[in-house]
Scaffold this motif. Structure first.
Motif, PDB file in Angstrom:
ATOM      1  N   LEU A 101      -1.078 -10.258   6.653  1.00 22.17           N
ATOM      2  CA  LEU A 101      -1.486  -8.987   7.240  1.00 22.17           C
ATOM      3  C   LEU A 101      -0.226  -8.421   7.878  1.00 22.17           C
ATOM      4  CD1 LEU A 101      -4.875  -9.467   9.170  1.00 22.17           C
ATOM      5  CD2 LEU A 101      -4.437  -7.995   7.212  1.00 22.17           C
ATOM      6  N   ASP A 102      -0.009  -7.130   7.745  1.00 15.66           N
ATOM      7  CA  ASP A 102       1.192  -6.526   8.321  1.00 15.66           C
ATOM      8  C   ASP A 102       1.249  -6.795   9.828  1.00 15.66           C
ATOM      9  OD1 ASP A 102       1.754  -5.514   5.847  1.00 15.66           O
ATOM     10  OD2 ASP A 102       0.887  -3.541   6.268  1.00 15.66           O
ATOM     11  N   ALA A 105      -1.080  -4.764  11.712  1.00 14.77           N
ATOM     12  CA  ALA A 105      -2.490  -4.841  11.309  1.00 14.77           C
ATOM     13  C   ALA A 105      -3.216  -5.920  12.110  1.00 14.77           C
ATOM     14  CB  ALA A 105      -2.590  -5.127   9.825  1.00 14.77           C
ATOM     15  N   TYR A 132     -11.204  -3.769   4.274  1.00 11.37           N
ATOM     16  CA  TYR A 132     -10.431  -3.286   5.422  1.00 11.37           C
ATOM     17  C   TYR A 132     -11.108  -2.085   6.060  1.00 11.37           C
ATOM     18  CZ  TYR A 132      -6.677  -6.010   3.322  1.00 11.37           C
ATOM     19  OH  TYR A 132      -5.936  -7.029   2.808  1.00 11.37           O
ATOM     20  N   GLN A 184      -0.543  -2.897   0.257  1.00 11.56           N
ATOM     21  CA  GLN A 184      -1.348  -2.182  -0.740  1.00 11.56           C
ATOM     22  C   GLN A 184      -2.238  -1.080  -0.165  1.00 11.56           C
ATOM     23  OE1 GLN A 184      -2.873  -4.299  -3.986  1.00 11.56           O
ATOM     24  NE2 GLN A 184      -4.358  -2.710  -4.544  1.00 11.56           N
ATOM     25  N   VAL A 185      -2.924  -1.392   0.926  1.00 10.95           N
ATOM     26  CA  VAL A 185      -3.865  -0.390   1.459  1.00 10.95           C
ATOM     27  C   VAL A 185      -3.103   0.848   1.932  1.00 10.95           C
ATOM     28  CG1 VAL A 185      -5.550   0.048   3.279  1.00 10.95           C
ATOM     29  CG2 VAL A 185      -5.584  -2.125   2.054  1.00 10.95           C
TER      30      VAL A 185
END
Ligand code: URA
Length: 232
Positions: A101-102, A105, A132, A184-185
């Motif tokens: 997860l970033d 995030a 998410y 990606q998101v």
């Protein structure tokens, strides 16, 4: 493995505590008192007692972490605090996060030492769902929704696989994807002309973030949660 590591893995104390206990003569291996923490034992065949109680070795452990923002999803980092730093009390040195997860995030992160399960969950061929919650900089509309549902160009060889989108309100959606490309998101929302300002993972496969779990805390997975993940 070393006797002191074995006792830590059995959750009998921190490394320094169990070392003291071994030196104090509280541990036997096959009914023989052992005073050296570094002595090697076979966790599968040796019979180890701590304060008279037989130790039960857990080879694999599984934790649900509610990741706060500000931590990096790595086992170690020279400059940043990592998600694994939160697990220092556990006394294990083999834990890692399943996927990333970033740093900014939040949300669900599975932490384990089970490489085979991690590999299966992250395998592109398995198409494990990741859901998410996204807060967006601009209003979200049905055009963006249908673009995400069909697949968008994020600069990879192929378009993204169809996503599932639920609109929560003008600037908040949930997005479910079955891939795990870098950022990606954020890249998908950027591709439809929007921008993610807050990102939280709610679910990975069958594993849903426990609403009762405060940010920055973790708990063991239940047997049922672990079994269900294996079936993903
Ligand atoms: N997609 C992103 O952009 N960031 C994450 O941390 C996870 C998925």
């Amino acid at each position: 493995m070393r006797l002191d590591k074995f006792l830590c893995d059995c959750r009998l104390g921190t490394r320094s505590q169990v070392k003291k206990d071994i030196k104090a003569g509280l541990v036997t291996v096959n009914d023989v008192k052992v005073l050296k923490p570094e002595q090697h034992i076979d966790e599968h065949t040796d019979c180890i007692h701590y304060k008279g109680q037989q130790c039960v070795y857990e080879e694999f452990v599984y934790y649900m972490l509610h990741k706060p923002s500000g931590l990096v999803s790595a086992t170690e980092d020279k400059h940043e605090q990592t998600v694994i730093d939160l697990f220092s009390q556990e006394g294990r040195d083999d834990l890692f996060p399943v996927g990333r997860l970033d740093k900014d995030a939040e949300g669900l992160l599975l932490i384990t030492n089970d490489g085979a399960l991690a590999h299966a969950l992250l395998s592109p061929a398995k198409h494990v769902e990741k859901e998410y919650e996204c807060h967006l900089a601009k209003s979200f509309d049905n055009i963006q929704k249908s673009q995400l549902e069909q697949g968008v160009d994020i600069g990879e060889k192929a378009m993204t696989k169809p996503a599932v989108v639920h609109i929560l309100d003008e600037k908040r959606i949930t997005l479910t994807i079955i891939e795990g490309k870098f950022h990606q998101v954020k890249r998908m929302l950027y591709a439809v002309g929007n921008e993610v300002v807050y990102l939280k993972r709610l679910r990975m496969g069958t594993l849903t973030l426990d609403q009762e779990l405060p940010k920055g805390s973790y708990r063991r997975l239940t047997e049922e949660e672990t079994e269900n993940l294996r079936k993903c």
